[in-house]
Design a protein around this motif. Structure first.
Motif, mmCIF file in Angstrom:
data_model
loop_
_atom_site.group_PDB
_atom_site.id
_atom_site.type_symbol
_atom_site.label_atom_id
_atom_site.label_comp_id
_atom_site.label_asym_id
_atom_site.label_seq_id
_atom_site.Cartn_x
_atom_site.Cartn_y
_atom_site.Cartn_z
ATOM 1 N N ASP A 1 0.816 -1.223 0.000
ATOM 2 C CA ASP A 1 0.000 0.000 0.000
ATOM 3 C C ASP A 1 0.845 1.268 0.000
ATOM 4 N N ASN A 2 1.959 1.250 0.778
ATOM 5 C CA ASN A 2 2.800 2.451 0.784
ATOM 6 C C ASN A 2 3.491 2.672 -0.551
ATOM 7 N N HIS A 3 3.956 1.576 -1.148
ATOM 8 C CA HIS A 3 4.678 1.720 -2.414
ATOM 9 C C HIS A 3 3.745 2.032 -3.583
ATOM 10 N N LEU A 4 2.510 1.566 -3.478
ATOM 11 C CA LEU A 4 1.554 1.831 -4.560
ATOM 12 C C LEU A 4 1.232 3.307 -4.707
ATOM 13 N N ARG A 5 1.358 4.025 -3.619
ATOM 14 C CA ARG A 5 1.039 5.440 -3.666
ATOM 15 C C ARG A 5 1.934 6.146 -4.689
ATOM 16 N N PHE A 6 3.216 5.832 -4.619
ATOM 17 C CA PHE A 6 4.166 6.423 -5.554
ATOM 18 C C PHE A 6 3.924 5.866 -6.955
ATOM 19 N N ALA A 7 3.627 4.554 -7.027
ATOM 20 C CA ALA A 7 3.397 3.928 -8.330
ATOM 21 C C ALA A 7 2.242 4.615 -9.056
ATOM 22 N N GLN B 1 1.295 7.675 -8.809
ATOM 23 C CA GLN B 1 1.782 8.965 -9.319
ATOM 24 C C GLN B 1 2.581 8.766 -10.600
ATOM 25 N N LEU B 2 3.425 7.737 -10.590
ATOM 26 C CA LEU B 2 4.285 7.486 -11.750
ATOM 27 C C LEU B 2 3.467 7.066 -12.971
ATOM 28 N N ILE B 3 2.483 6.190 -12.728
ATOM 29 C CA ILE B 3 1.651 5.724 -13.843
ATOM 30 C C ILE B 3 0.903 6.902 -14.456
ATOM 31 N N ALA B 4 0.475 7.829 -13.575
ATOM 32 C CA ALA B 4 -0.290 8.981 -14.051
ATOM 33 C C ALA B 4 0.517 9.893 -14.967
ATOM 34 N N GLU C 1 -2.169 16.787 -10.196
ATOM 35 C CA GLU C 1 -2.013 17.260 -8.824
ATOM 36 C C GLU C 1 -2.949 16.539 -7.863
ATOM 37 N N HIS C 2 -2.709 15.243 -7.729
ATOM 38 C CA HIS C 2 -3.466 14.481 -6.737
ATOM 39 C C HIS C 2 -3.009 14.896 -5.364
ATOM 40 N N ASP C 3 -3.936 15.087 -4.461
ATOM 41 C CA ASP C 3 -3.419 15.306 -3.120
ATOM 42 C C ASP C 3 -3.070 13.962 -2.508
ATOM 43 N N ILE C 4 -2.179 14.008 -1.540
ATOM 44 C CA ILE C 4 -1.560 12.821 -0.999
ATOM 45 C C ILE C 4 -2.580 11.889 -0.343
ATOM 46 N N VAL C 5 -3.593 12.495 0.251
ATOM 47 C CA VAL C 5 -4.588 11.682 0.950
ATOM 48 C C VAL C 5 -5.399 10.841 -0.031
ATOM 49 N N THR C 6 -5.789 11.468 -1.153
ATOM 50 C CA THR C 6 -6.537 10.726 -2.173
ATOM 51 C C THR C 6 -5.700 9.571 -2.701
ATOM 52 N N LEU C 7 -4.428 9.870 -2.979
ATOM 53 C CA LEU C 7 -3.531 8.833 -3.486
ATOM 54 C C LEU C 7 -3.415 7.681 -2.502
ATOM 55 N N GLN C 8 -3.232 8.043 -1.237
ATOM 56 C CA GLN C 8 -3.065 7.030 -0.205
ATOM 57 C C GLN C 8 -4.310 6.141 -0.139
ATOM 58 N N ARG C 9 -5.465 6.763 -0.214
ATOM 59 C CA ARG C 9 -6.712 5.995 -0.135
ATOM 60 C C ARG C 9 -6.847 5.055 -1.320
ATOM 61 N N ARG C 10 -6.539 5.576 -2.506
ATOM 62 C CA ARG C 10 -6.621 4.727 -3.692
ATOM 63 C C ARG C 10 -5.633 3.583 -3.601
ATOM 64 N N ALA C 11 -4.413 3.898 -3.158
ATOM 65 C CA ALA C 11 -3.379 2.870 -3.029
ATOM 66 C C ALA C 11 -3.835 1.779 -2.067
ATOM 67 N N ARG C 12 -4.406 2.202 -0.965
ATOM 68 C CA ARG C 12 -4.878 1.226 0.023
ATOM 69 C C ARG C 12 -5.970 0.347 -0.566
ATOM 70 N N ALA C 13 -6.897 0.983 -1.245
ATOM 71 C CA ALA C 13 -8.019 0.229 -1.800
ATOM 72 C C ALA C 13 -7.506 -0.819 -2.788
ATOM 73 N N ILE C 14 -6.567 -0.421 -3.654
ATOM 74 C CA ILE C 14 -6.023 -1.364 -4.630
ATOM 75 C C ILE C 14 -5.256 -2.475 -3.916
ATOM 76 N N ALA C 15 -4.455 -2.102 -2.932
ATOM 77 C CA ALA C 15 -3.659 -3.099 -2.212
ATOM 78 C C ALA C 15 -4.559 -4.102 -1.507
ATOM 79 N N VAL C 16 -5.589 -3.594 -0.870
ATOM 80 C CA VAL C 16 -6.498 -4.482 -0.143
ATOM 81 C C VAL C 16 -7.201 -5.430 -1.108
ATOM 82 N N ALA C 17 -7.637 -4.886 -2.250
ATOM 83 C CA ALA C 17 -8.344 -5.719 -3.223
ATOM 84 C C ALA C 17 -7.438 -6.796 -3.808
#
Ligand SMILES: Nc1nc2c(ncn2[C@@H]2O[C@H](COP(=O)(O)OP(=O)(O)OP(=O)(O)O)[C@@H](O)[C@H]2O)c(=O)[nH]1
Ligand SMILES: [Mg+2]
Length: 617
Positions: free
Chosen positions: A102-108, A110-113, A184-200
């Motif tokens: 989940d932590n690493h996906l946040r950066f991923a 951003q990079l994919i975007a 310009e995603h804010d960090i919180v949105t990114l974190q939430r999306r990353a978590r959701a993807i990681a959990v799924a």
């Protein structure tokens, strides 16, 4: 001419980028099990399965594309094609640590975007398996919209699959891909999306991991993390006062009883004065703070044992790096909250000499436990024990403020030192995130006993000695009747000299008297004041016997506040100076510490006094 398409390895620190680089190119890049190993660009050659050559570049690990942070500038510039002398990469290999998805996906994300072709190397699959973690690669790939390949970089597993995937996304070199600015995603949105993807994408994980993840989702969250840390510290300082009220009362009553007992059995005279005004008043005034120290350490020990302290370090990392401190400075600085001496000794784990020197020089600014009695007595006397709303006590708030002042001052000092006398780059953060644990009662109990013992031992030796010595210097020569004994005494005359220097910052004669023996140990300031006022008030009717009560009638609020600020900065501890001398092999740095800390103390106390006076406090 270099025509091979450029492919960049990007990802969070410690994801295994360099290990992957080595596996793909056959190079021998330095890998290390802590973040921040790769600090400069390194490139090498590899061939795709179809024989096409690729130039692969290993970038320093970063946490995001945050433009505000200079250490992330290089990676950001490379991936958006702004780095001078560097082509825009034809594709990115984003390296993820599967155990920290989940932590690493946040950066991923951003990079994919960015819009460049991306292949994800889901690395450390071996570690994930060991942890009982199963990740659905197909689901992950679908959620991210890019190919995901499982790899174990250190054992070169998955390299062929990775190359094949890369071949499908790298153009033939004629087509140029344009990368846009990152959205310009804010960090919180990114974190939430990353978590959701990681959990799924996570099919299975151990209960322990699940809990660690849930707790970390809050504790390391960029918004809730710092808030939680502030709340914990805040509760800690509130508890220091509110929980200690009753036991402090009992100890005070005990010493008052002892004074009465001595008075009733001994006739008035030297011996009685020594015991009542010297030993009991002096030592008692310090010992009453034992409950406060134990409560403070109860919190610190529990936070350490639970695994939260490392998270706190993690949250502080940005700040520490920002002022040029290395992540390794955290533990020495944390130990300095107990005492600067073990803290300074712990700096031996810092390899870089300038890094280490900076940490040694700022360690005395962390609020050691010897300051607690000083703070507590002044707060008890001058800060009303009232609530400022929402159940928040003003006294705890002021104590919290004093600790924060010390930390902020240390950070500013580090910032200045790193840009002047110990210039250099800061190293990255190096800490493994441990699992959360229920603190073991026995370990915490032992830790508390040790703290209690250290405190009682100091009181029974160093502080007792300093107090008795001061009592003697205050009692002799004896003044002729009608003259003030304290001023007439040897100590009083010495203090009069110092008084002229400290009068501008609001200090009175008794403070001048107290801060000299406090060089032995800060708590002596408290026992010294207790002894001074006991001797001074020996003939008075004893209306107010506690030191707190005596201070209240005698000091103005600006003076009390100035005294507090003095103790935030002043290097009133000869043992610390001695340790700095030993650890730096010479007199230069201990003398420097004395000078800069006393200088700061004088200015801080002065400004506090003048400001408080101007405000009419
Ligand atoms: N078990 C296991 N360990 C790995 C794997 N890949 C890398 N490592 C280890 O992880 C640690 C970090 O690897 P590095 O390649 O230095 O990481 P990095 O991403 O280059 O880190 P920075 O340069 O700091 O950004 C090293 O101790 C590697 O040996 C893997 O697939 N499995
Ligand atoms: Mg590396």
């Amino acid at each position: 001419m270099n025509s091979a398409p450029l492919v960049a390895l990007v990802g969070n620190p410690n994801a295994g980028k360099s290990a992957l680089f080595n596996a793909l190119t056959g190079a021998r890049q330095k890998v290390g099990n802590y973040p921040g190993v790769t600090v400069e660009r390194k490139s090498g050659r590899m061939a795709l399965p179809d024989g096409r050559p690729i130039e692969l570049v290993d970038l320093p690990g970063t946490y995001s594309l945050d433009p505000a942070s200079p250490d992330e500038q290089v990676t950001r510039d490379v991936v958006v094609g702004k780095q001078e002398g560097e082509r825009l990469p034809s594709a990115l290999v984003v390296v993820l640590d599967a155990t920290n998805l989940d932590n690493h996906l946040r950066f991923a994300l951003q990079l994919i975007a960015l819009g460049l072709p991306v292949v994800i190397a889901l690395n450390m699959i071996d570690m994930a398996k060991r942890d009982g973690l199963t990740i659905d690669v197909a689901a992950l790939s679908k959620a991210l919209g890019v190919q995901v390949v499982e790899t174990v970089a250190v054992r070169r597993l998955g390299m062929d699959e990775l190359k094949t995937a890369l071949a499908t996304v790298v153009g033939d070199g004629t087509r140029t891909v344009r990368a846009g600015a990152p959205p310009e995603h804010d960090i919180v949105t990114l974190q939430r999306r990353a978590r959701a993807i990681a959990v799924a994408a996570t099919q299975e994980e151990s209960l322990e991991r699940r809990w660690t993840h849930r707790l970390d989702a809050v504790a390391l969250h960029p918004v809730s993390g710092p808030i939680l840390l502030a709340v914990i510290l805040f509760v800690m300082f509130q508890a220091v006062f509110s929980w200690s009220e009753a036991p402090v009362g009992w100890i005070e009553a005990g010493f008052a009883w002892a004074q009465d007992a001595v008075r009733s059995v001994l006739p008035a005279g030297i011996l009685r004065s020594l015991l009542v005004d010297g030993v009991i008043a002096g030592i008692g005034s310090v010992l009453v703070f034992l409950p406060l120290i134990l409560i403070l350490f109860l919190f610190i020990l529990v936070l350490e044992a639970s695994g939260y302290m490392v998270r706190a370090a993690f949250l502080m990392d940005r700040v520490m790096a920002g002022v040029g401190l290395s992540g390794r400075a955290f533990i020495p600085l944390l130990s300095s909250f107990a005492c600067a001496i073990p803290g300074i000794m712990a700096t031996r784990t810092i390899d870089d000499p300038k890094d280490r020197l900076t940490t040694i020089l700022i360690a005395p600014l962390m609020t050691c436990s010897a300051r607690l009695p000083v703070y507590a007595v002044i707060i008890g006397a001058f800060i009303p024990a009232r609530e400022v709303g929402l159940g928040v006590g003003l006294q705890g708030l002021v104590l919290f403020g004093l600790y924060v002042t010390g930390i902020v001052a240390a950070m500013i000092a580090a910032f200045v030192i790193r840009r002047t006398i110990a210039k250099g780059e800061s190293a990255g953060f190096m800490m493994e995130m441990p699992r959360y644990q229920m603190p073991v009662f026995r370990d915490v109990a032992i830790g508390l006993m040790q703290r209690a013992w250290i405190f009682l031992h100091r009181a029974g030796t160093l502080i007792l000695l300093a107090t008795v010595l001061l009592w003697a210097l205050l009692s002799f020569p004896q003044s002729p009747t009608g003259r003030d004994q304290v001023r007439y005494s040897a100590a009083g005359r010495i203090a009069s000299g110092l008084e002229t220097i400290v009068r501008p910052i609001g200090f009175n004669h008794e403070i001048a008297l107290a801060i000299i023996p406090a060089m032995a140990a800060r708590e002596v300031a408290v026992s010294a004041l207790a002894t001074v006022y006991a001797i001074e008030g020996a003939d008075e009717v004893q209306t107010e016997r506690s030191l707190v009560g005596r201070l209240r009638g005698r000091w103005s609020l600006p003076t009390a506040l100035a005294f507090l600020m003095w103790f935030v900065f002043a290097p009133q501890c000869l043992s610390t100076i001695a340790v700095i001398r030993r650890e730096t092999n010479g007199w230069k740095w201990p003398l420097f510490s004395l000078a800069y800390l006393f200088g700061l103390a004088y200015l801080a106390a002065g400004f506090t006094f003048w400001a408080a006076t101007a405000l009419g406090l």
